[in-house]
Design an enzyme around this catalytic site. Sequence first.
Site, PDB file in Angstrom:
ATOM      1  N   ASP A 400      47.045 -73.127   0.013  1.00 25.92           N
ATOM      2  CA  ASP A 400      46.147 -74.335   0.738  1.00 25.92           C
ATOM      3  C   ASP A 400      46.193 -74.386   2.144  1.00 25.92           C
ATOM      4  OD1 ASP A 400      44.946 -76.518   1.089  1.00 25.92           O
ATOM      5  OD2 ASP A 400      46.161 -78.143   0.334  1.00 25.92           O
ATOM      6  N   GLU A 437      39.720 -80.313   7.368  1.00 19.37           N
ATOM      7  CA  GLU A 437      39.707 -80.885   5.799  1.00 19.37           C
ATOM      8  C   GLU A 437      40.710 -81.690   5.259  1.00 19.37           C
ATOM      9  OE1 GLU A 437      40.385 -80.702   1.457  1.00 19.37           O
ATOM     10  OE2 GLU A 437      41.418 -80.162   2.978  1.00 19.37           O
ATOM     11  N   ASP A 466      39.177 -74.150  -2.265  1.00 18.27           N
ATOM     12  CA  ASP A 466      40.069 -74.637  -1.527  1.00 18.27           C
ATOM     13  C   ASP A 466      41.303 -73.903  -1.773  1.00 18.27           C
ATOM     14  OD1 ASP A 466      42.020 -76.559  -0.279  1.00 18.27           O
ATOM     15  OD2 ASP A 466      40.894 -78.278  -0.514  1.00 18.27           O
ATOM     16  N   HIS A 554      51.455 -78.505   0.408  1.00 17.73           N
ATOM     17  CA  HIS A 554      51.515 -79.072   1.781  1.00 17.73           C
ATOM     18  C   HIS A 554      52.888 -79.300   2.344  1.00 17.73           C
ATOM     19  CE1 HIS A 554      47.479 -81.666   1.412  1.00 17.73           C
ATOM     20  NE2 HIS A 554      47.390 -80.353   1.464  1.00 17.73           N
TER      21      HIS A 554
END
Length: 785
Positions: A400, A437, A466, A554
């Site tokens: 990501d 983003e 994405d 993340h």
Amino acid sequence: MKSAVGPDCPSVGARPSSRARYFRHALVTLTLAAGLVLFTFWFPSVVQLDPVAILSKHHHHHPSPGGDYGPTLDAYRLFQALPDPQKLRDRLQQYASSVHQAGVNRTDAEWTRSQWLDFGLPEVDIVTYEPLLNYPLEQRLAIVEPASLQFEADLNEPIIDEDDTSHLQREIPPVFHGHSASGDVTAELVYANYGTRGDFAQLARRGVAVKGRIVLVRYGRIARGVKVMLAEAAGAAGVLIYSDPADDGYARGPVYPDGPFRPAGSVERGSVLFMNQYPGDPLTPGEAATGDVKRLPIGSARNLPTIPSLPISYGNALPLLRALAGHGHNVSDWAGGWSGALPVTYATGPSTARIQLVNRVRNQITPIWNVVARIKGWQEPDRVVIAGSHRDSWVFGAADPGSGTTTLFETARALGVLLRAGWRPRRTIMLASWDAEEYGLTGSTEWVEDHRDWLRDKAVAYLNLDVAVYGPHFIAGASPSLVPLIYNVTRGVIVAGTNQTVYDEWVDRPEGHYVDGTPYVTPLGSGSDYTPFLQHAGIASVDFSFAGPQGLYHSAYDSFHNMAKHVDPDFRYHQAATRVLGGLLLRLADLPVIPLNLTHYATALRRHVAELELAIRRKMCPGEDNLMNPLECQRDPTVATDADAGTGPGHRSVLDLGRLYKAVDHLTERATDLHHDVDKLTAKAGAFCDRGSHKQQKKCRAQRATLNARLYHFECQFLRPEGIPSRPWFKHTIYAPGIYTGYSALTLPILRESVEEEQWDRFLTEMDAMVQLLHRAADFVKGKD
Ligand SMILES: *[C@@H]1O[C@H](CO)[C@@H](O)[C@H](O)[C@H]1NC(C)=O
Ligand SMILES: *[C@@H]1O[C@H](CO)[C@@H](O)[C@H](O)[C@H]1NC(C)=O
Ligand SMILES: *[C@@H]1O[C@H](CO)[C@@H](O)[C@H](O)[C@H]1NC(C)=O
Ligand SMILES: *[C@@H]1O[C@H](CO)[C@@H](O)[C@H](O)[C@H]1NC(C)=O
Ligand SMILES: *[C@@H]1O[C@H](CO)[C@@H](O)[C@H](O)[C@H]1NC(C)=O
């Protein structure tokens, strides 16, 4: 603001003169001849493709002056042969060797631009906006009382020996929440499960007060910004969001580095912007953040939290849950699954222990850099197909957005190869590498706000990537008009080493099908850069991924090492993703009739009305799912009407969706007629309008242009200029993110929200408006103005 829908959508656009086209065709012939030479020079090694046959196919379609040129299928086939796993791997390794936090490093944008120019893309620009972002200054989490429980959280993702980039400790930004508020609070702790609306309601029912306390919630189910929004609305002083091993840790499988699941020290960063209000720059809703645009004061931005929050690991959450155990309610047998997988008895609290949460951030208006490339269309330069992926990440971002970014790069490289071989797209193609983003879809949102009218007029479709690859299973979300094209393209892509097309693997999975056996494509809610295109500008959009277990989302361990060890060791799914993206892009850019299916859209609308009907029955006829008698509840038919005694509408009027179904029928008929007209035209004159006399060909092209305009200006017929009442930035009346979920889609959002709030009078008024809107869309499809 205008008061009606239709006028907000552009009308059928003008066509270039036939003289201009004639000269272009002459040029095409020359370019193709040159291309043939170049092509054989560049591609001695593409064995499965015969370049001479490919180019002679161009000549087959190449008409007499005045006809038009159709390179489609051959450029398509050639593209499919180009994506190279080794190049994808090398580029991802390079990308994921540094941190890409938004607004920090312009070099990333410059690198992207120079690579794309090297690939042979003719025009590449860096487009700058200046939104509000925030950066971490000081974070602390501790149990400060009683002394016996004292604990200081490390708020840090430790080195994992075999993962090279995890050693770059000084470069890894501190864990924090994008767009979080500064604050220093000390209070008791309350546990609120996933922090959904239902979870907070449950706490209120059980008498657990949230006001003035710090709320501990786990990630999952809804967007993190919505958790903070709901905690704030309940009066909380601060929020801690942790990753429970039940959701993406050891309860799911082996943890990193042995497997892809989350280890005890891993933290999910992310933005807590209230994106369900509006995405993008908090200070300039609806406007691009450029130059001297008028900015709101920070305190007036409706999508910024005002209470502090922090993301934490389950290693750091465990002492907090232990401090809660035995206080308030034991939630082990609460409905809705309140217990996670940690070795502790989960309890609501409030704790007697006092927790200190410090989050100090620097708010700053910061430049961000989108990179936008343009390949001008040869026949229809004023129609534009756009593909984009974001480039910023929280840390190294291998999946990501590294997987999406490298897929977009490989697509750019392959397009460069086609251009060198003499191909030009029929319509204009744009590629975009979005910035920021992660903070709130900011780069794409500002760009769409900047070019809203132009986009509504010219954009045929937006293709989003994405996290393009986090496993082997293809999934997609899309406007219904694009679904048949997704099936078509995925049927043609074989995943290297599997002997199976993407479609076959997809359709074989048990988790979701339509009644006709085709695989399920989710409606688009929010959470990535398609949102401004679809929901603000009304452009048909698609978003897809190769999915799997996503345990390191993340985290600093979303690294090249994880990708190469656990996710896509030979990069075959990156290769397949490039083929799918390129396939969609080339069909939309090159097919003479734009491959959007409005009948399919109408079918989806019928399903959404049925979903609405079910939602109404659930509210009005609690405990029933029988739809046999659609105008009455089976049980006590007075239950819900009593609430509106006297003035409010009764069951019959609310449960009677007949007019809505009729309007969908009308739309279905008109859509079917339109596709019938397309078939008739292409049967008679050829998709390329290359049969018959010069005059007939000209007429064919004019008719085709009209039909095409109806196909791609269909989506924006559903926009309502004044937006959804609860959040006017969102203009689409069929698809919006759920206001209490943030990510997943709410279909027919205005009607569904009236039902949810049991505002039945409003529901009936809004249903009238929706019926009208659908009839107008049907008239538009028919060509009646
Ligand atoms: C900026 O980006 C470049 C290219 O990606 C990278 O090599 C460099 O280390 C980055 N600089 C910083 C300060 O992050
Ligand atoms: C919590 O509730 C569960 C289920 O009722 C029970 O088995 C467990 O012993 C309780 N734990 C404590 C510490 O009270
Ligand atoms: C996809 O559509 C194209 C034309 O639009 C057609 O030629 C092709 O056969 C289709 N492929 C599949 C696998 O359905
Ligand atoms: C691939 O599929 C073909 C045709 O279905 C079959 O003949 C072949 O044995 C398969 N190969 C492998 C490696 O599964
Ligand atoms: C369009 O969609 C309809 C409904 O799903 C389907 O029956 C039809 O075959 C599709 N047309 C094309 C060209 O894919």
